[in-house]
Motif scaffolding. Sequence first.
Motif: not given
Length: 399
Positions: A1-11
Amino acid sequence: MALTLPAAEWRTRPGLDRLGLALGADDGGARYVGGAVRDTLLGLPVSDIDVATIHAPDEVVRRLQATGIKAIPTGIAHGTITAVTDGTVVEVTTLRRDVTTDGRHAEVAFTDDWRADAARRDFTINALYADMSGGAIHDHFGGTDDLATGRVRFIGDPLQRIAEDHLRILRFFRFLARFGDTPDADGLVACTARANDLMALSRERIADEVRKLLVARDAVGVVRLMVDRGIFRPVLPEIDSAAADRLAGLTGAELAAGVAPDAIRRLAALLTSAQAEGVTARLKLSKAQRKRVALALGRDEAMAPEELGYRIGVEGAVDRLLLGRDVAAATRLSRWERPVFPLTGGALVERGLARGPDVARALRMVEDRWIAEGFPDAARAAAIADAVADQWLRAVSNP
């Protein structure tokens, strides 16, 4: 399963969508890179945002300006443009590959090869990219696995990577102190073998890395490791096992007192008063930093914490008390606000003293008594001034 960047304030900061659109991020033209990706995967806060792009620097400028984004050529010769978009500041750097290196500087060529750009970075955990919209992670050298296991690992041959940039020796230990659990064996052997390469670096660069290391999560353990491996010996031989013990004592005192770690205070812990002036000058610290180290390592004659804080400043006094393991006093003083002496020399002139050096000496007497009485209010300070002025005038009239 491809890894994705978690939700974060800076995004979700303003302007990032517009920046991605300008750089063609949805078509693979740009990705987040480095610390922002790494720290988000670890659940850490992110301050600086870096973006890598396939576009040449001049094309980056053209694209940003065409979209109304401010482009500042902060490092355009090395491919870096600072983009200011809706108040959000982002460093945008063209993909690069090294052409020549000499241990301190690198000559680079621009490329559109993401793996080549990743290969020139120092450690696997710093060579992670993420799509700007969907957040898909691009990991060419196993950095996500190394993050999961707390492993700081060079990309490629550690000896070659150190030969390219000698500062990577100190960066290896700094990242180990911040993120690592167990040192990578090959990297540790290479850093130990090439420790003398640090002598080729400017002392400013060494000082910068040491300060960052000293406030990292496992600063004490990593400093001990560096001492055992002789890493400091070529450039900072003063840092030995006794210095590491003093650092351990200070960090324990900071924790007990609820005082935040501080790089200059911790540097002071590594030194003796006899070493401080020479080492801080060698590291080219600022005058303020050198003075702070000297104050932290100073001595006082059974002075109460508040008096010490008044005379040398709260910061310097807290440093000295923590270095002396006086946790209770340091805790109290860290919450103390230094009072303002309510009188000037004019108050003594009004009481009959002649202007000149006598006023300064008498004012010091008043201040000393005010301090000894625990910094009383202005009315009591005036009464002390009355008494000192009376004593002074009687001494003058009856020599």
